[in-house]
Design an enzyme around this catalytic site. Structure first.
Site, mmCIF file in Angstrom:
data_model
loop_
_atom_site.group_PDB
_atom_site.id
_atom_site.type_symbol
_atom_site.label_atom_id
_atom_site.label_comp_id
_atom_site.label_asym_id
_atom_site.label_seq_id
_atom_site.Cartn_x
_atom_site.Cartn_y
_atom_site.Cartn_z
ATOM 1 N N THR A 126 0.862 -1.192 0.000
ATOM 2 C CA THR A 126 0.000 0.000 0.000
ATOM 3 C C THR A 126 0.890 1.231 0.000
ATOM 4 O O THR A 126 1.905 1.257 0.706
ATOM 5 C CB THR A 126 -0.946 0.038 1.226
ATOM 6 O OG1 THR A 126 -1.449 1.373 1.372
ATOM 7 C CG2 THR A 126 -0.263 -0.333 2.526
ATOM 8 N N ARG A 172 -4.663 8.410 3.073
ATOM 9 C CA ARG A 172 -5.823 8.182 3.962
ATOM 10 C C ARG A 172 -5.585 8.867 5.308
ATOM 11 O O ARG A 172 -5.359 10.063 5.338
ATOM 12 C CB ARG A 172 -6.116 6.688 4.097
ATOM 13 C CG ARG A 172 -6.583 6.086 2.781
ATOM 14 C CD ARG A 172 -7.246 4.763 2.954
ATOM 15 N NE ARG A 172 -6.322 3.773 3.484
ATOM 16 C CZ ARG A 172 -6.637 2.518 3.759
ATOM 17 N NH1 ARG A 172 -7.879 2.108 3.586
ATOM 18 N NH2 ARG A 172 -5.759 1.677 4.213
HETATM 19 P P1 ADP Z 1 -6.539 -2.677 1.716
HETATM 20 O O1 ADP Z 1 -6.166 -4.113 1.728
HETATM 21 O O2 ADP Z 1 -5.726 -1.886 0.718
HETATM 22 O O3 ADP Z 1 -6.592 -2.078 3.099
HETATM 23 P P2 ADP Z 1 -9.475 -2.809 1.727
HETATM 24 O O4 ADP Z 1 -9.592 -2.307 3.121
HETATM 25 O O5 ADP Z 1 -10.429 -2.331 0.708
HETATM 26 O O6 ADP Z 1 -8.009 -2.564 1.109
HETATM 27 O O7 ADP Z 1 -9.589 -4.416 1.802
HETATM 28 C C1 ADP Z 1 -9.417 -5.212 0.650
HETATM 29 C C2 ADP Z 1 -10.353 -6.393 0.712
HETATM 30 O O8 ADP Z 1 -10.022 -7.201 1.859
HETATM 31 C C3 ADP Z 1 -11.811 -6.077 0.897
HETATM 32 O O9 ADP Z 1 -12.457 -5.725 -0.310
HETATM 33 C C4 ADP Z 1 -12.341 -7.410 1.433
HETATM 34 O O10 ADP Z 1 -12.461 -8.344 0.384
HETATM 35 C C5 ADP Z 1 -11.188 -7.863 2.336
HETATM 36 N N1 ADP Z 1 -11.466 -7.470 3.737
HETATM 37 C C6 ADP Z 1 -11.360 -6.228 4.284
HETATM 38 N N2 ADP Z 1 -11.739 -6.237 5.590
HETATM 39 C C7 ADP Z 1 -12.082 -7.515 5.882
HETATM 40 C C8 ADP Z 1 -12.563 -8.187 7.069
HETATM 41 N N3 ADP Z 1 -12.759 -7.520 8.205
HETATM 42 N N4 ADP Z 1 -12.813 -9.510 6.983
HETATM 43 C C9 ADP Z 1 -12.632 -10.192 5.836
HETATM 44 N N5 ADP Z 1 -12.175 -9.622 4.680
HETATM 45 C C10 ADP Z 1 -11.918 -8.306 4.698
#
Ligand code: ADP
Length: 320
Positions: A126, A172
């Site tokens: 990221t 962010r």
């Molecule tokens: P990043 O990984 O860049 O922080 P996101 O927060 O959008 O991006 O998370 C990416 C993906 O990870 C989400 O679209 C979802 O599929 C999965 N994810 C995020 N939070 C959870 C959670 N609490 N439990 C299960 N899967 C999750």
């Protein structure tokens, strides 16, 4: 032969491709069969997996983005979708998964391990550098370099016109992109979510600096630190000087990864595959004090980020 799948998830970051390449080639070198999952967790649910060999990752070390694509997959929060994803992996005989992404992706990885018995290792990818357990995440260095190029270009034009300029950067709720770019770019003011700032002070400092013969002033604003239009309006009201704004936006997410990100990608990948070969799971890799480390996912996610106040003070003291 043991098998490993690789996916990229969440926001893309420069260096993800270099990391995919390193995972694939090192895993093959270690006699593993490798599969690439398209579009993150969505690809696991929808059964979009492809067998990968050394040639699958030719010519990508220098490319931004991710050849595996990435996606947000909100339904992955639900156990039935996690089970469906695990079924896909089990149908291929795959027990091991490398997840390259941010904190959200790590939560998904943890659930897949805890709820469905898949061995998972996370690699921090990221640009935001917002994970507490690691000094740097993949993509951060390249994103900061992109900001520095923008600062250099803005400085040329602002100097010529005696102007004040504000550059909004990503991150962010984390001010690291803004802070590092400001120090490296010689910027006068840096506004980050971690430190309260005083617009009266900034406005009078700008006025005073112009009296001292300064030809331009630059402000770098982290996106989580305030509204750029409100800040510019306040400075105009207090000084009579209008501020030219630039929002760098998604340009920061693309571009050829820097040397630092490519090296980090290679080291993270090797560590992740070695952990899986050692039958470890629910861990993330990182870098601390210049050493590649691993950390339990839950511990990594619950750690509170420490802001680099020392570097913030340097930014302030060098801007006078
Ligand atoms: P990043 O990984 O860049 O922080 P996101 O927060 O959008 O991006 O998370 C990416 C993906 O990870 C989400 O679209 C979802 O599929 C999965 N994810 C995020 N939070 C959870 C959670 N609490 N439990 C299960 N899967 C999750």
């Amino acid at each position: 032969m043991a098998k490993v799948a690789i996916l990229t998830s969440g926001g893309d970051a420069p260096g993800m491709n270099a990391c995919i390449r390193a995972c694939v080639r090192y895993a093959i070198y270690k006699d593993l069969d490798v599969f690439g999952v398209e579009r993150g967790y969505k690809g696991l649910i929808d059964n979009h997996l492809n067998y990968m060999n050394n040639r699958s990752v030719s010519g990508i070390v220098q490319r931004g983005g991710t050849i595996l694509r990435t996606a947000r997959c909100p339904e992955f929060n639900q156990i039935e979708y996690q089970q469906q994803a695990a079924e896909t992996l089990k149908a291929y005989g795959i027990d091991n998964l490398v997840v390259i992404g941010g904190d959200g992706s790590f939560r998904g990885a943890r659930d897949l391990s805890n709820n469905c018995g898949i061995n998972v290792i996370g690699i921090p990818g990221t640009i935001d550098n917002d994970l507490a357990y690691t000094d740097y995440t993949l993509g951060f260095d390249t994103a900061v370099n992109t900001c520095i190029s923008a600062i250099n270009s803005l400085r040329d034009t602002m100097d010529s016109h005696d102007r004040v300029s504000l550059l909004e950067v990503m991150g962010r709720n984390c001010g690291d992109i803004a802070l590092y770019a400001a120090v490296a770019g010689g910027v006068e003011y840096v506004l980050v979510p971690e430190v309260k700032y005083d617009l009266d002070e900034i406005a009078s400092s700008i006025k005073f600096s112009q009296k001292r013969g300064k030809t331009s002033n630059m402000i770098v604003l982290a996106e989580g630190a305030g509204d750029k239009d409100e800040i510019c309006t306040a400075i105009k009201q207090k000084t009579g000087i209008s501020v030219k704004t630039t929002t760098l936006g998604h340009i920061q997410r693309g571009g050829s990864p820097s040397m630092a990100d490519r090296i980090l990608a290679a080291k993270f990948a090797v560590k992740a595959i070695d952990l899986l070969l050692d039958k470890q799971t629910n861990k993330v890799v990182g870098i601390k004090d210049n050493k590649i480390i691993d950390c339990d996912i839950n511990e990594a996610l619950s750690k509170k980020r420490e802001f680099d106040k020392e570097l913030y003070d340097i930014a302030h003291n060098l801007s006078l």
